[in-house]
Design a protein around this motif. Sequence first.
Motif, PDB file in Angstrom:
ATOM      1  N   SER A   3       0.791  -1.263  -0.104  1.00 18.78           N
ATOM      2  CA  SER A   3      -0.041  -0.045  -0.037  1.00 18.78           C
ATOM      3  C   SER A   3       0.967   1.352   0.033  1.00 18.78           C
ATOM      4  CB  SER A   3      -0.893  -0.015   1.214  1.00 18.78           C
ATOM      5  OG  SER A   3      -1.535   1.247   1.212  1.00 18.78           O
ATOM      6  N   ILE A   8      -1.068   3.230   7.857  1.00 17.26           N
ATOM      7  CA  ILE A   8      -1.955   2.142   7.640  1.00 17.26           C
ATOM      8  C   ILE A   8      -1.895   1.551   8.914  1.00 17.26           C
ATOM      9  CG2 ILE A   8      -1.624  -0.165   6.732  1.00 17.26           C
ATOM     10  CD1 ILE A   8       0.190   0.977   4.397  1.00 17.26           C
ATOM     11  N   PHE A 228       2.925   2.650   9.953  1.00 13.31           N
ATOM     12  CA  PHE A 228       2.215   1.538   9.593  1.00 13.31           C
ATOM     13  C   PHE A 228       2.256   0.796  11.173  1.00 13.31           C
ATOM     14  CE2 PHE A 228       2.393  -3.391   8.626  1.00 13.31           C
ATOM     15  CZ  PHE A 228       1.765  -3.345   7.582  1.00 13.31           C
TER      16      PHE A 228
END
Length: 237
Positions: A3, A8, A228
């Motif tokens: 991604s 995220i 992330f």
Amino acid sequence: VTSEAKYIRVIAGAGTGKTETLTRRLLYLLLYKEIPPEHIVAFTFTERAAESMKTRIYSRIRKIAGERSCPELSGMYIGTIHAYCLHLLHNYFGYSDFNVLDENQEVALLFRVGHQLGIKEKVKGKSYLQKCLNFIQAVNIVYNELIGKQNLSGKCSELSSLFSAYEELLDRYRLLTFGRMIDLAIQNLRKESKQINHIQYLMVDEYQDINRAQEELIRLLGREANVFVVGDPRQSI
């Protein structure tokens, strides 16, 4: 794993491969995106988990890229939040001559010097040792929940004066505790953030177990970075 989103969050249950996903994300950044290792910071909950992740990454890279084309990974940080805060304090913020107390050493220190702080008279507990433990618990709450000194002084002046005296004692002996390391890192990063401008990708494992202070640190480190995180709120401690 691939991604391009700036933020995220991966939420999944136990044993479903959250850490494996984070590891593959690291491999993707290093081998496919060719991100320099020194621009990546990854936080694990324990040193043991950090060593396991490093081993996994090194073996995967050798398998995929081969020994000759294996990138130099020494510049990439994989470890605990506390260890990273110590790195910042030692290398950038003037605490290079400070030593770290673990939890048992902190209790031993306070047991030895708590009399001069007034722990015996001012803290509740059935025994002097229990009073020391209760005080340390209160101090850790102040650090972990980012309770400001002004707020503490207004609501609990006696604890505030003990807290200030304890910090002065730690400074005198050139000592850091786990909670104080994060607090000092936050204070310094709020004033001067150029020391972390190199971070392009920030990754956090076991995100469900961070406290308020650790969350603020992650926000500061991730202001200009891609963030992330992986976790499972049902496993929260």
